[in-house]
Design an enzyme around this catalytic site. Structure first.
Site, PDB file in Angstrom:
ATOM      1  N   TRP A 273      15.376  24.975 -36.687  1.00 34.52           N
ATOM      2  CA  TRP A 273      14.209  24.074 -36.561  1.00 34.52           C
ATOM      3  C   TRP A 273      13.319  24.203 -37.788  1.00 34.52           C
ATOM      4  O   TRP A 273      12.778  23.222 -38.300  1.00 34.52           O
ATOM      5  CB  TRP A 273      13.387  24.423 -35.315  1.00 34.52           C
ATOM      6  CG  TRP A 273      13.818  23.732 -34.058  1.00 34.52           C
ATOM      7  CD1 TRP A 273      14.440  24.303 -32.987  1.00 34.52           C
ATOM      8  CD2 TRP A 273      13.640  22.332 -33.719  1.00 34.52           C
ATOM      9  NE1 TRP A 273      14.657  23.347 -32.018  1.00 34.52           N
ATOM     10  CE2 TRP A 273      14.176  22.144 -32.431  1.00 34.52           C
ATOM     11  CE3 TRP A 273      13.082  21.248 -34.387  1.00 34.52           C
ATOM     12  CZ2 TRP A 273      14.172  20.895 -31.804  1.00 34.52           C
ATOM     13  CZ3 TRP A 273      13.075  20.011 -33.758  1.00 34.52           C
ATOM     14  CH2 TRP A 273      13.622  19.836 -32.484  1.00 34.52           C
ATOM     15  N   TRP A 301      -7.151   6.344 -30.765  1.00 33.29           N
ATOM     16  CA  TRP A 301      -7.586   7.669 -30.304  1.00 33.29           C
ATOM     17  C   TRP A 301      -9.038   7.606 -29.864  1.00 33.29           C
ATOM     18  O   TRP A 301      -9.808   6.780 -30.379  1.00 33.29           O
ATOM     19  CB  TRP A 301      -7.445   8.704 -31.428  1.00 33.29           C
ATOM     20  CG  TRP A 301      -6.070   8.829 -31.995  1.00 33.29           C
ATOM     21  CD1 TRP A 301      -5.643   8.382 -33.221  1.00 33.29           C
ATOM     22  CD2 TRP A 301      -4.918   9.433 -31.380  1.00 33.29           C
ATOM     23  NE1 TRP A 301      -4.313   8.686 -33.407  1.00 33.29           N
ATOM     24  CE2 TRP A 301      -3.836   9.325 -32.290  1.00 33.29           C
ATOM     25  CE3 TRP A 301      -4.703  10.064 -30.155  1.00 33.29           C
ATOM     26  CZ2 TRP A 301      -2.565   9.813 -32.009  1.00 33.29           C
ATOM     27  CZ3 TRP A 301      -3.436  10.553 -29.868  1.00 33.29           C
ATOM     28  CH2 TRP A 301      -2.383  10.428 -30.791  1.00 33.29           C
ATOM     29  N   ASN A 336       4.680  30.022 -29.050  1.00 38.30           N
ATOM     30  CA  ASN A 336       5.217  28.665 -29.248  1.00 38.30           C
ATOM     31  C   ASN A 336       5.029  27.769 -28.025  1.00 38.30           C
ATOM     32  O   ASN A 336       4.648  26.606 -28.149  1.00 38.30           O
ATOM     33  CB  ASN A 336       6.696  28.744 -29.616  1.00 38.30           C
ATOM     34  CG  ASN A 336       7.296  27.356 -29.800  1.00 38.30           C
ATOM     35  OD1 ASN A 336       6.870  26.616 -30.670  1.00 38.30           O
ATOM     36  ND2 ASN A 336       8.258  26.998 -28.963  1.00 38.30           N
ATOM     37  N   TRP A 354      -3.727  13.697 -33.525  1.00 31.64           N
ATOM     38  CA  TRP A 354      -2.994  14.952 -33.739  1.00 31.64           C
ATOM     39  C   TRP A 354      -3.329  15.598 -35.076  1.00 31.64           C
ATOM     40  O   TRP A 354      -3.218  16.814 -35.239  1.00 31.64           O
ATOM     41  CB  TRP A 354      -1.484  14.717 -33.632  1.00 31.64           C
ATOM     42  CG  TRP A 354      -0.929  13.692 -34.578  1.00 31.64           C
ATOM     43  CD1 TRP A 354      -0.811  12.352 -34.372  1.00 31.64           C
ATOM     44  CD2 TRP A 354      -0.423  13.915 -35.906  1.00 31.64           C
ATOM     45  NE1 TRP A 354      -0.271  11.730 -35.472  1.00 31.64           N
ATOM     46  CE2 TRP A 354      -0.010  12.664 -36.422  1.00 31.64           C
ATOM     47  CE3 TRP A 354      -0.262  15.050 -36.702  1.00 31.64           C
ATOM     48  CZ2 TRP A 354       0.535  12.515 -37.708  1.00 31.64           C
ATOM     49  CZ3 TRP A 354       0.288  14.910 -37.974  1.00 31.64           C
ATOM     50  CH2 TRP A 354       0.675  13.648 -38.462  1.00 31.64           C
TER      51      TRP A 354
HETATM   52  C1  FAD Z   1       2.065  22.286 -32.545  1.00 32.43           C
HETATM   53  C2  FAD Z   1       2.916  23.351 -33.219  1.00 32.43           C
HETATM   54  C3  FAD Z   1       2.539  23.871 -34.444  1.00 32.43           C
HETATM   55  C4  FAD Z   1       3.316  24.846 -35.080  1.00 32.43           C
HETATM   56  N1  FAD Z   1       2.910  25.336 -36.302  1.00 32.43           N
HETATM   57  C5  FAD Z   1       3.700  26.243 -36.945  1.00 32.43           C
HETATM   58  C6  FAD Z   1       3.318  26.742 -38.229  1.00 32.43           C
HETATM   59  O1  FAD Z   1       2.302  26.346 -38.809  1.00 32.43           O
HETATM   60  N2  FAD Z   1       4.132  27.668 -38.815  1.00 32.43           N
HETATM   61  C7  FAD Z   1       5.262  28.132 -38.206  1.00 32.43           C
HETATM   62  O2  FAD Z   1       5.950  28.988 -38.770  1.00 32.43           O
HETATM   63  N3  FAD Z   1       5.652  27.649 -37.014  1.00 32.43           N
HETATM   64  C8  FAD Z   1       4.906  26.733 -36.362  1.00 32.43           C
HETATM   65  N4  FAD Z   1       5.292  26.274 -35.127  1.00 32.43           N
HETATM   66  C9  FAD Z   1       6.589  26.712 -34.574  1.00 32.43           C
HETATM   67  C10 FAD Z   1       6.552  27.962 -33.670  1.00 32.43           C
HETATM   68  O3  FAD Z   1       5.547  27.834 -32.719  1.00 32.43           O
HETATM   69  C11 FAD Z   1       6.356  29.260 -34.450  1.00 32.43           C
HETATM   70  O4  FAD Z   1       7.240  29.323 -35.538  1.00 32.43           O
HETATM   71  C12 FAD Z   1       6.614  30.472 -33.563  1.00 32.43           C
HETATM   72  O5  FAD Z   1       5.768  30.444 -32.447  1.00 32.43           O
HETATM   73  C13 FAD Z   1       6.400  31.734 -34.360  1.00 32.43           C
HETATM   74  O6  FAD Z   1       6.577  32.849 -33.538  1.00 32.43           O
HETATM   75  P1  FAD Z   1       7.814  33.837 -33.743  1.00 32.43           P
HETATM   76  O7  FAD Z   1       7.893  34.246 -35.169  1.00 32.43           O
HETATM   77  O8  FAD Z   1       7.670  34.900 -32.726  1.00 32.43           O
HETATM   78  O9  FAD Z   1       9.016  32.881 -33.410  1.00 32.43           O
HETATM   79  P2  FAD Z   1      10.499  33.199 -32.899  1.00 32.43           P
HETATM   80  O10 FAD Z   1      10.628  32.564 -31.572  1.00 32.43           O
HETATM   81  O11 FAD Z   1      10.857  34.609 -33.039  1.00 32.43           O
HETATM   82  O12 FAD Z   1      11.375  32.300 -33.906  1.00 32.43           O
HETATM   83  C14 FAD Z   1      11.861  32.825 -35.154  1.00 32.43           C
HETATM   84  C15 FAD Z   1      11.398  31.961 -36.298  1.00 32.43           C
HETATM   85  O13 FAD Z   1      11.932  30.647 -36.191  1.00 32.43           O
HETATM   86  C16 FAD Z   1      10.994  29.710 -36.683  1.00 32.43           C
HETATM   87  N5  FAD Z   1      10.613  28.816 -35.592  1.00 32.43           N
HETATM   88  C17 FAD Z   1      10.583  29.101 -34.273  1.00 32.43           C
HETATM   89  N6  FAD Z   1      10.258  28.006 -33.566  1.00 32.43           N
HETATM   90  C18 FAD Z   1      10.070  27.013 -34.460  1.00 32.43           C
HETATM   91  C19 FAD Z   1       9.703  25.650 -34.351  1.00 32.43           C
HETATM   92  N7  FAD Z   1       9.502  25.064 -33.161  1.00 32.43           N
HETATM   93  N8  FAD Z   1       9.573  24.934 -35.473  1.00 32.43           N
HETATM   94  C20 FAD Z   1       9.796  25.485 -36.677  1.00 32.43           C
HETATM   95  N9  FAD Z   1      10.139  26.776 -36.843  1.00 32.43           N
HETATM   96  C21 FAD Z   1      10.273  27.526 -35.748  1.00 32.43           C
HETATM   97  C22 FAD Z   1       9.784  30.501 -37.155  1.00 32.43           C
HETATM   98  O14 FAD Z   1       9.918  30.731 -38.534  1.00 32.43           O
HETATM   99  C23 FAD Z   1       9.897  31.777 -36.354  1.00 32.43           C
HETATM  100  O15 FAD Z   1       9.274  32.873 -36.977  1.00 32.43           O
HETATM  101  C24 FAD Z   1       4.516  25.296 -34.471  1.00 32.43           C
HETATM  102  C25 FAD Z   1       4.892  24.759 -33.225  1.00 32.43           C
HETATM  103  C26 FAD Z   1       4.100  23.808 -32.606  1.00 32.43           C
HETATM  104  C27 FAD Z   1       4.519  23.254 -31.276  1.00 32.43           C
END
Ligand code: FAD
Length: 479
Positions: A273, A301, A336, A354
């Site tokens: 992703w 909006w 997330n 948004w």
């Molecule tokens: C509205 C919204 C805004 C977000 N903004 C960001 C942001 O600014 N930066 C960011 O890194 N992620 C963002 N995310 C994605 C995701 O929420 C975070 O990457 C995740 O919560 C980070 O926690 P983790 O490292 O424990 O993730 P884990 O669940 O351990 O996942 C491992 C890695 O995968 C990537 N990842 C996981 N989920 C997503 C996702 N849905 N989209 C893209 N990459 C993902 C991240 O790099 C993450 O560190 C966003 C999601 C939403 C819904």
């Protein structure tokens, strides 16, 4: 020969082929980071993220010092700083890893042109993502805009292109007479200290966290089952490290591949992703200004400032939303599942653009990343790459009941609700006035009444989306 590596979102020595290309060719070597005024002063700047960045630079400097070098940290516009440093020190080769944002494109093109004019060779790598953003094309030759086929192509690409781990290389010395003092402190940049505790930056901290996550008994094993429970530490929390490249995304992928199983497969899909949204931003830079599908730029909006403030402060009266928004303030991070809930709530319940939520996240998140943040917001707002997204409206109460059934997460961040029984923790307004007195949580006094009626707002949102689509209202149930 003197070479230079311009560190940006690759703050590590290991698993960095572009860095290796520069040091392998050099007798003297300049490791450079430029604190870009345009980014430090940007509206989307988060003190916590900059504090984390500075800590990551300190760690990188330490690693370099252990190899007899130092990190040169300069402040200014890289378009001026890079060519100046190269000319002053007689650099023959400059390397860096490409980034995906339109700002980075323009900046890097301008730097590369100046270096070329000065007769300086350049070498670029692509280590910000696992798969380069231009590598995958659909049968018709365009970029992927739907995740599932992208994931299949991404996995197939890795079968042939996965790289092996690359240890930190030997670092040649700085040019004679050159000194470097390492990174500044937050206060030196005139930025107020972050309120949230900042995890340690740097490659060693990232690898330690990754090792604990993938170890037997670590959270990866049950990631597929527990990743949606915000009260648990069931995800890696590696996002800030990936954001700044303290950890190579390919190293994260390799570590999970080596473990295998359902948890690893699910986690790898999340890494995909991240790559997917990076390639969306790379190929469709307009997403930073407006909807991926421009038709949705016409949604009407409400943009009610008082409601926006209630959302930012965690005072909406919906416990899971408020807990999540308070987690963001307290920790500069949010789970997330909760990011999806609060983003849906802002856009579909409060009917607020948004882009305001996107900016608020960038102003607070440690891992704030233009591509992933934009992708997440457009997904939640239903303006992005999903095929039929507009009717996905999260019900904040049932989301809370499903993913935080006993209210552990809510109670952690919303102390007013601590004594509310689990059966109504996600709808405390259902307590009778007498019960509210008993648990010390009088709605309207100790904790706000819901700022909106979800059922009503859901219908209004569907109507607003339908108006721009000009098609029949879909009767899909609440998510
Ligand atoms: C509205 C919204 C805004 C977000 N903004 C960001 C942001 O600014 N930066 C960011 O890194 N992620 C963002 N995310 C994605 C995701 O929420 C975070 O990457 C995740 O919560 C980070 O926690 P983790 O490292 O424990 O993730 P884990 O669940 O351990 O996942 C491992 C890695 O995968 C990537 N990842 C996981 N989920 C997503 C996702 N849905 N989209 C893209 N990459 C993902 C991240 O790099 C993450 O560190 C966003 C999601 C939403 C819904």
């Amino acid at each position: 020969m003197i070479a230079l590596h311009w560190f940006r979102r690759d703050l590590r020595l290991a698993d960095n082929p572009a860095l290796l290309a520069a040091v392998a060719a050099a007798r003297q070597f300049i490791p450079l980071f430029v604190l870009d005024d345009a980014l430090l002063g940007a509206a989307g700047r988060a003190p916590a993220r900059i504090a984390f960045l500075l800590d990551a630079l300190v760690a990188l400097d330490r690693e370099l010092a252990a190899r007899g070098s130092r990190l040169l940290v300069l402040r200014g516009d890289p378009r001026r700083v890079l060519p100046e440093v190269c000319r002053r020190h007689g650099v023959a080769l400059a390397s860096w890893n490409r980034d995906v944002s339109p700002y980075a494109h323009r900046r890097d093109a301008a730097v590369a042109a100046q270096l070329r004019d000065a007769g300086i060779a350049t070498h670029t790598g692509h280590e910000v993502t696992i798969v380069p953003p231009e590598a995958l094309r659909t049968a018709s030759g365009g970029p992927y805009t739907v995740f599932t086929p992208y994931l299949r192509a991404w996995q197939a690409w890795l079968v042939h292109h996965a790289t092996a781990a690359m240890p930190a290389p030997a670092i040649p010395p700085l040019p004679p007479g050159m000194t470097a003092d390492g990174p500044p402190r937050l206060a030196d940049l005139g930025i107020p200290a972050a309120a949230a505790p900042i995890p340690p930056g740097g490659a060693a901290a990232a690898l330690q966290r990754l090792a604990a996550f993938v170890a037997p008994g670590g959270a990866l094993e049950r990631y597929h089952e527990r990743r949606d429970i915000p009260a648990e530490s069931a995800t890696s929390q590696l996002s800030p490290y990936l954001r700044f490249g303290c950890l190579a995304p390919a190293a994260a992928w390799r570590a999970a591949q080596a473990v295998g199983g359902a948890g690893a497969a699910r986690w790898i899909a999340e890494l995909a992703w991240r790559d997917f949204y990076a390639q969306i931003l790379f190929c469709f830079p307009h997403v930073l200004r407006g909807a991926f599908r421009p038709i949705y730029d016409h949604i009407r909006w409400d943009d009610d400032d008082a409601r926006f403030a209630a959302w930012c402060d965690g005072r909406t009266g919906f416990p899971i939303v408020d807990a999540a928004m308070r987690q963001l303030r307290a920790e500069a991070w949010m789970h997330n599942r909760c990011r999806m809930i609060v983003a849906s709530f802002l856009t579909k319940d409060l009917l607020i653009d948004w882009r305001r939520g996107e900016r608020w996240f960038m102003q607070h998140l440690l891992d704030g990343d233009p591509a992933s943040n934009n992708g997440g917001w457009q997904w939640a707002a239903g303006t992005g790459t999903d095929a039929q997204p507009y009717f996905r409206i999260f019900n904040p109460t049932s989301q809370g009941q499903k993913f935080d059934p006993d209210g552990t997460y809510v109670r952690r961040y919303v102390p007013e609700l601590r004594r509310v029984p689990a059966r109504v923790i996600h709808e405390p307004w259902r307590l009778s006035p007498a019960e509210q007195q008993v648990v010390g949580c009088v709605i309207g006094r100790d904790y706000p009444a819901p700022v909106v009626d979800h059922a009503r707002q859901r219908l209004v949102a569907l109507e607003r989306y339908r108006a721009v689509r000009g098609s029949a209202l879909d009767a899909s149930p609440d998510a």
